[in-house]
Design a protein around this motif. Structure first.
Motif, PDB file in Angstrom:
ATOM      1  N   GLY A  88      24.831  54.077  39.742  1.00 40.35           N
ATOM      2  CA  GLY A  88      25.416  53.418  38.587  1.00 40.35           C
ATOM      3  C   GLY A  88      26.756  52.991  39.067  1.00 40.35           C
ATOM      4  N   TRP A  89      27.542  53.580  39.410  1.00 38.37           N
ATOM      5  CA  TRP A  89      29.047  53.250  39.761  1.00 38.37           C
ATOM      6  C   TRP A  89      29.044  52.387  41.049  1.00 38.37           C
ATOM      7  CZ3 TRP A  89      33.596  54.223  37.530  1.00 38.37           C
ATOM      8  CH2 TRP A  89      33.783  54.910  36.415  1.00 38.37           C
ATOM      9  N   ASN A  90      28.057  52.529  42.024  1.00 38.95           N
ATOM     10  CA  ASN A  90      28.122  51.659  43.321  1.00 38.95           C
ATOM     11  C   ASN A  90      27.545  50.384  42.702  1.00 38.95           C
ATOM     12  OD1 ASN A  90      28.847  53.548  44.990  1.00 38.95           O
ATOM     13  ND2 ASN A  90      26.812  54.090  45.654  1.00 38.95           N
ATOM     14  N   ALA A  91      26.802  50.256  41.980  1.00 46.31           N
ATOM     15  CA  ALA A  91      26.265  48.783  41.391  1.00 46.31           C
ATOM     16  C   ALA A  91      27.338  48.111  40.641  1.00 46.31           C
ATOM     17  CB  ALA A  91      25.014  48.948  40.472  1.00 46.31           C
ATOM     18  N   TRP A  92      28.055  48.931  39.731  1.00 49.25           N
ATOM     19  CA  TRP A  92      29.201  48.336  39.027  1.00 49.25           C
ATOM     20  C   TRP A  92      30.424  47.799  40.211  1.00 49.25           C
ATOM     21  CZ3 TRP A  92      34.544  50.064  37.802  1.00 49.25           C
ATOM     22  CH2 TRP A  92      34.905  49.250  36.833  1.00 49.25           C
ATOM     23  N   PHE A  93      30.713  48.681  41.016  1.00 46.28           N
ATOM     24  CA  PHE A  93      31.600  48.151  41.993  1.00 46.28           C
ATOM     25  C   PHE A  93      31.336  46.986  42.791  1.00 46.28           C
ATOM     26  CE2 PHE A  93      33.765  52.371  41.890  1.00 46.28           C
ATOM     27  CZ  PHE A  93      34.943  51.993  41.284  1.00 46.28           C
ATOM     28  N   CYS A  94      30.016  46.771  43.095  1.00 45.85           N
ATOM     29  CA  CYS A  94      29.441  45.630  43.756  1.00 45.85           C
ATOM     30  C   CYS A  94      29.660  44.412  42.959  1.00 45.85           C
ATOM     31  CB  CYS A  94      27.827  45.650  44.273  1.00 45.85           C
ATOM     32  SG  CYS A  94      27.704  46.907  45.464  1.00 45.85           S
ATOM     33  N   ARG A  95      29.861  44.581  41.622  1.00 47.65           N
ATOM     34  CA  ARG A  95      29.954  43.336  40.672  1.00 47.65           C
ATOM     35  C   ARG A  95      31.577  43.208  40.381  1.00 47.65           C
ATOM     36  NH1 ARG A  95      26.861  45.382  36.163  1.00 47.65           N
ATOM     37  NH2 ARG A  95      28.630  44.673  34.994  1.00 47.65           N
ATOM     38  N   PHE A  96      32.389  43.983  41.017  1.00 42.04           N
ATOM     39  CA  PHE A  96      33.758  43.986  40.691  1.00 42.04           C
ATOM     40  C   PHE A  96      34.368  42.590  41.306  1.00 42.04           C
ATOM     41  CE2 PHE A  96      37.340  47.423  40.051  1.00 42.04           C
ATOM     42  CZ  PHE A  96      37.957  46.549  39.439  1.00 42.04           C
ATOM     43  N   LYS A  97      34.823  41.868  40.342  1.00 46.73           N
ATOM     44  CA  LYS A  97      35.568  40.822  40.725  1.00 46.73           C
ATOM     45  C   LYS A  97      37.009  40.499  39.957  1.00 46.73           C
ATOM     46  CE  LYS A  97      31.160  38.595  41.122  1.00 46.73           C
ATOM     47  NZ  LYS A  97      30.334  37.287  40.787  1.00 46.73           N
ATOM     48  N   PRO A  98      38.118  40.994  40.507  1.00 48.71           N
ATOM     49  CA  PRO A  98      39.355  41.120  39.895  1.00 48.71           C
ATOM     50  C   PRO A  98      39.540  39.565  39.779  1.00 48.71           C
ATOM     51  CG  PRO A  98      39.332  41.836  41.984  1.00 48.71           C
ATOM     52  CD  PRO A  98      37.834  41.862  41.846  1.00 48.71           C
ATOM     53  N   GLY A  99      40.772  39.267  38.992  1.00 49.63           N
ATOM     54  CA  GLY A  99      41.246  37.885  38.775  1.00 49.63           C
ATOM     55  C   GLY A  99      42.423  37.914  39.643  1.00 49.63           C
ATOM     56  N   ASN A 100      43.734  37.661  39.309  1.00 50.44           N
ATOM     57  CA  ASN A 100      44.712  37.365  40.092  1.00 50.44           C
ATOM     58  C   ASN A 100      45.330  38.668  40.912  1.00 50.44           C
ATOM     59  OD1 ASN A 100      46.306  39.059  38.297  1.00 50.44           O
ATOM     60  ND2 ASN A 100      47.245  37.525  37.134  1.00 50.44           N
ATOM     61  N   ASP A 101      46.233  38.513  41.795  1.00 53.43           N
ATOM     62  CA  ASP A 101      46.688  39.557  42.656  1.00 53.43           C
ATOM     63  C   ASP A 101      47.168  40.839  41.887  1.00 53.43           C
ATOM     64  OD1 ASP A 101      46.243  38.171  44.880  1.00 53.43           O
ATOM     65  OD2 ASP A 101      48.314  37.362  45.113  1.00 53.43           O
ATOM     66  N   ASN A 102      47.664  40.572  40.556  1.00 53.37           N
ATOM     67  CA  ASN A 102      47.963  41.897  39.982  1.00 53.37           C
ATOM     68  C   ASN A 102      46.692  42.665  39.672  1.00 53.37           C
ATOM     69  OD1 ASN A 102      50.797  41.738  39.907  1.00 53.37           O
ATOM     70  ND2 ASN A 102      50.889  40.276  38.448  1.00 53.37           N
ATOM     71  N   MET A 103      45.766  41.942  39.328  1.00 51.76           N
ATOM     72  CA  MET A 103      44.311  42.589  38.932  1.00 51.76           C
ATOM     73  C   MET A 103      43.844  43.292  40.068  1.00 51.76           C
ATOM     74  SD  MET A 103      42.903  40.082  36.095  1.00 51.76           S
ATOM     75  CE  MET A 103      41.463  41.059  35.953  1.00 51.76           C
ATOM     76  N   ALA A 104      43.959  42.385  41.482  1.00 47.92           N
ATOM     77  CA  ALA A 104      43.404  42.980  42.545  1.00 47.92           C
ATOM     78  C   ALA A 104      44.285  44.456  42.965  1.00 47.92           C
ATOM     79  CB  ALA A 104      43.746  41.956  43.785  1.00 47.92           C
ATOM     80  N   ILE A 105      45.450  44.302  42.895  1.00 45.49           N
ATOM     81  CA  ILE A 105      46.071  45.608  43.001  1.00 45.49           C
ATOM     82  C   ILE A 105      45.722  46.747  42.229  1.00 45.49           C
ATOM     83  CG2 ILE A 105      48.458  46.779  42.894  1.00 45.49           C
ATOM     84  CD1 ILE A 105      49.565  43.890  43.691  1.00 45.49           C
ATOM     85  N   GLY A 106      45.413  46.479  41.206  1.00 44.72           N
ATOM     86  CA  GLY A 106      44.936  47.471  39.938  1.00 44.72           C
ATOM     87  C   GLY A 106      43.581  47.879  40.622  1.00 44.72           C
ATOM     88  N   ALA A 107      42.624  46.921  41.099  1.00 46.50           N
ATOM     89  CA  ALA A 107      41.330  47.298  41.635  1.00 46.50           C
ATOM     90  C   ALA A 107      41.374  48.142  42.844  1.00 46.50           C
ATOM     91  CB  ALA A 107      40.744  45.971  42.064  1.00 46.50           C
ATOM     92  N   VAL A 108      42.532  47.910  43.680  1.00 48.81           N
ATOM     93  CA  VAL A 108      42.672  48.659  44.841  1.00 48.81           C
ATOM     94  C   VAL A 108      42.845  50.342  44.283  1.00 48.81           C
ATOM     95  CG1 VAL A 108      44.241  49.295  46.764  1.00 48.81           C
ATOM     96  CG2 VAL A 108      43.394  46.757  46.434  1.00 48.81           C
ATOM     97  N   SER A 109      43.710  50.422  43.404  1.00 50.64           N
ATOM     98  CA  SER A 109      43.892  51.869  42.995  1.00 50.64           C
ATOM     99  C   SER A 109      42.472  52.564  42.448  1.00 50.64           C
ATOM    100  CB  SER A 109      44.950  51.809  41.589  1.00 50.64           C
ATOM    101  OG  SER A 109      46.063  51.378  42.151  1.00 50.64           O
ATOM    102  N   ALA A 110      42.000  51.686  41.521  1.00 54.57           N
ATOM    103  CA  ALA A 110      40.501  52.144  41.150  1.00 54.57           C
ATOM    104  C   ALA A 110      39.544  52.771  42.103  1.00 54.57           C
ATOM    105  CB  ALA A 110      40.001  51.045  40.058  1.00 54.57           C
ATOM    106  N   VAL A 111      39.429  51.764  43.231  1.00 58.32           N
ATOM    107  CA  VAL A 111      38.643  51.829  44.344  1.00 58.32           C
ATOM    108  C   VAL A 111      38.926  53.099  45.147  1.00 58.32           C
ATOM    109  CG1 VAL A 111      37.659  51.156  46.508  1.00 58.32           C
ATOM    110  CG2 VAL A 111      37.666  49.476  44.571  1.00 58.32           C
ATOM    111  N   ARG A 112      40.329  53.203  45.220  1.00 60.60           N
ATOM    112  CA  ARG A 112      40.740  54.377  46.090  1.00 60.60           C
ATOM    113  C   ARG A 112      40.533  55.505  45.305  1.00 60.60           C
ATOM    114  NH1 ARG A 112      45.949  53.830  45.347  1.00 60.60           N
ATOM    115  NH2 ARG A 112      46.484  52.548  47.504  1.00 60.60           N
ATOM    116  N   ALA A 113      40.884  55.619  43.953  1.00 64.12           N
ATOM    117  CA  ALA A 113      40.588  56.934  43.212  1.00 64.12           C
ATOM    118  C   ALA A 113      38.829  57.276  43.193  1.00 64.12           C
ATOM    119  CB  ALA A 113      40.816  56.582  41.710  1.00 64.12           C
ATOM    120  N   ALA A 114      38.124  56.393  43.218  1.00 63.80           N
ATOM    121  CA  ALA A 114      36.659  56.543  43.500  1.00 63.80           C
ATOM    122  C   ALA A 114      36.171  57.151  44.767  1.00 63.80           C
ATOM    123  CB  ALA A 114      35.890  55.576  42.776  1.00 63.80           C
TER     124      ALA A 114
END
Length: 277
Positions: A179-205
């Motif tokens: 389930g989490w893999n499927a969700w991460f495959c859809r992960f489409k961040p917006g601006n660079d600040n959101m991309a930086i947050g996505a990096v933190s989330a992906v690292r934690a996972a």
């Protein structure tokens, strides 16, 4: 639009380590109710349980911040005693009818194989897609099923245990992982600040290198992440020039005497893809 999504979770590893260990043998009802004298809602839950099951053999677990004058309330149990209760208690009663909340302990009990008698209307009923032999519409029905189990009704016990397998199937680690893999495959961040947050989330996972992340704006903070591959690309929209583009459009309209109503609703401006260099 429906913006909701479901992310499955799983039980702690120690709960799966107890899978299939239930033997029964202790003719008692196992109930979990912390904070009896600390929170009015917990006191109400405790009072309801005692009113309907109080004259049956039972043990109540759950951390108590203030003493409870009831020898059946064992309070906090260490890991060994907790595991022993899960292994030997004849059944667990689960009270909650909350439609969007489910405690871990009834699912942990199901993992051991202990039959769980529970109230209809809560989230546990939605997870139970089997015959729902443990589900009860009233305390009277729950009491009747508890009495049957304590009296040795193995047929009821096995029907409950069989139905509980449909709950466990939705809590297994591999289901959560998928389930989490499927969700991460859809992960489409917006601006660079959101991309930086996505990096933190992906690292934690623990998914760095397995999830492609991009952004837009080409801010200074993104450059190091582009360089080491944590972010694969950003888009430079030349924000420092956008005011200039607007002024140039207005001046052109004035020069050609073009009214605003006839101006295009879209003005194309340069956008450059920026990747790792």
């Amino acid at each position: 639009a429906n913006r909701g999504f479901h992310l499955p979770i799983t039980l702690p590893a120690e709960a799966w380590a107890r899978e299939g260990t239930w033997t029964g043998g202790d003719p008692s009802v196992f109930f979990v109710c912390p904070g009896i004298n600390s929170h009015p809602e917990c006191r109400n839950i405790y009072d309801d349980f005692k009113a309907h099951f109080g004259n049956l053999p039972h043990v109540i677990a759950g951390r108590q911040t203030t003493p409870v004058d009831d020898p059946r309330v064992r309070g906090f149990m260490d890991a060994g005693e907790y595991a022993e209760r899960f292994r030997t208690a004849a059944l667990m009663f689960y009270h909650s009818t909350e439609p969007r909340h489910l405690h871990y302990h009834p699912v942990e009990a199901m993992a051991t194989g202990m039959p769980v008698v529970y109230m209809r209307g809560g989230l546990l009923e939605r997870f139970d897609t089997g015959c729902q032999a443990g589900a009860c519409a009233s305390f009277a029905e729950a009491r009747e099923k508890a009495e049957r189990i304590l009296a040795g009704d193995t047929g009821l016990v096995e029907r409950i245990r069989e139905s509980q397998k449909t709950v466990l199937a939705q809590w297994r680690p591999e289901v959560a992982r998928q389930g989490w893999n499927a969700w991460f495959c859809r992960f489409k961040p917006g601006n660079d600040n959101m991309a930086i947050g996505a990096v933190s989330a992906v690292r934690a996972a623990g998914k760095l290198g397995k999830v492609l992340i991009g952004g837009y704006d080409n801010i200074d903070a993104i450059k190091a992440m582009l360089a080491d591959g944590r972010v694969v690309a950003t888009a430079d929209q030349h924000a420092d020039q956008q005011a200039v583009y607007g002024i140039e459009t207005a001046l052109k309209a004035l020069a050609t005497k073009t009214p605003q109503a006839k101006l295009s609703g879209v003005v194309e401006t340069p956008v450059n893809l920026v990747t790792r260099t």
